[in-house]
Design a protein around this motif. Structure first.
Motif, short mmCIF file in Angstrom:
data_model
loop_
_atom_site.label_atom_id
_atom_site.label_comp_id
_atom_site.label_asym_id
_atom_site.label_seq_id
_atom_site.Cartn_x
_atom_site.Cartn_y
_atom_site.Cartn_z
N PRO A 73 0.84 -1.21 0.00
CA PRO A 73 0.00 0.00 0.00
C PRO A 73 0.88 1.26 0.00
O PRO A 73 1.99 1.26 0.54
N GLU A 74 0.35 2.32 -0.57
CA GLU A 74 1.12 3.57 -0.71
C GLU A 74 1.60 4.11 0.64
O GLU A 74 2.72 4.61 0.74
N TYR A 75 0.76 4.04 1.68
CA TYR A 75 1.20 4.58 2.97
C TYR A 75 2.40 3.82 3.52
O TYR A 75 3.27 4.41 4.17
N LEU A 76 2.50 2.53 3.24
CA LEU A 76 3.66 1.76 3.69
C LEU A 76 4.90 2.13 2.88
O LEU A 76 5.99 2.25 3.43
N LYS A 77 4.73 2.34 1.58
CA LYS A 77 5.86 2.79 0.75
C LYS A 77 6.37 4.15 1.24
O LYS A 77 7.58 4.38 1.31
N THR A 78 5.44 5.03 1.60
CA THR A 78 5.82 6.35 2.13
C THR A 78 6.59 6.20 3.44
O THR A 78 7.61 6.86 3.65
N ASN A 79 6.11 5.33 4.32
CA ASN A 79 6.80 5.09 5.59
C ASN A 79 8.21 4.55 5.35
O ASN A 79 9.17 5.02 5.96
N ILE A 80 8.31 3.56 4.50
CA ILE A 80 9.62 2.94 4.22
C ILE A 80 10.59 3.99 3.69
O ILE A 80 11.74 4.06 4.12
N ALA A 81 10.14 4.80 2.74
CA ALA A 81 11.01 5.85 2.18
C ALA A 81 11.44 6.83 3.26
O ALA A 81 12.61 7.24 3.31
#
Length: 188
Positions: A73-81
């Protein structure tokens, strides 16, 4: 596998737990795990590498590997970045060794790096202090374990509670409350 990973993490069999969490993240969504389970797996990886390993390069590599799963999910990609950026920043920050530091060095380090006014309670990209607080709490905990009779134990317990309040880890109980209770009962 998720329940097994959580059990292994709880009993501090971290290497085995991290392997399972990594597998869960890489296999999402085909492996039928829910996004909240993947989020917990990511948070456990982050916590382990920040608090226990305290080494940015392997963490950056693992988080970059996690980002290769385009189905997250996009929110997880944002967190990881955001976490990768925090780990990259970490590489340039001075740090002390809990095994050789003095009481004064530990207290000064905590005072310098922990903002008692910081109120965000999040394991996500909105918390710019997350990686720093995880790292500092690992150092403080190790110092307290190495020197349990230190005269600065009350201050260390206080700083640990402040870190935990900001991190807001989702364990079975509030570590911040336990640290504060220990501080009050042991050092009234």
């Amino acid at each position: 596998e998720f329940d097994q990973a959580e059990f292994l993490y709880a009993i501090q069999s971290y290497d085995k737990a991290i392997d399972l969490y990594t597998k869960i993240i890489a296999g999402y969504p085909k492996n039928q795990f829910r996004s909240d389970q993947v989020e917990t797996a990511l948070e456990r990886q982050l916590t382990y590498f920040s608090r226990i390993k305290r080494s940015p390069q392997p963490t950056i590599a693992l988080m970059q590997k996690n980002l290769k799963n385009k189905e997250l999910p996009e929110y997880l990609k944002t967190n990881i970045a955001a976490w990768i950026a925090q780990f990259e920043k970490w590489e340039n920050m001075p740090f002390i060794d809990p095994k050789s530091a003095t009481d004064k060095q530990v207290v000064d380090f905590a005072k310098k790096n922990i903002d008692t006014k910081w109120t965000t309670k999040a394991m996500d990209a909105t918390n710019p202090q997350l990686v720093t607080y995880l790292r500092i709490s690992g150092l403080l905990y190790e110092y307290l374990q190495t020197y349990p009779k230190t005269k600065v134990a009350p201050e260390i317990l206080y700083w640990l509670a402040i870190c935990e309040r900001s991190i807001d880890n989702n364990f079975f109980y509030s570590l911040a409350d336990l640290y504060l209770r220990e501080c009050i009962t042991q050092y009234p």
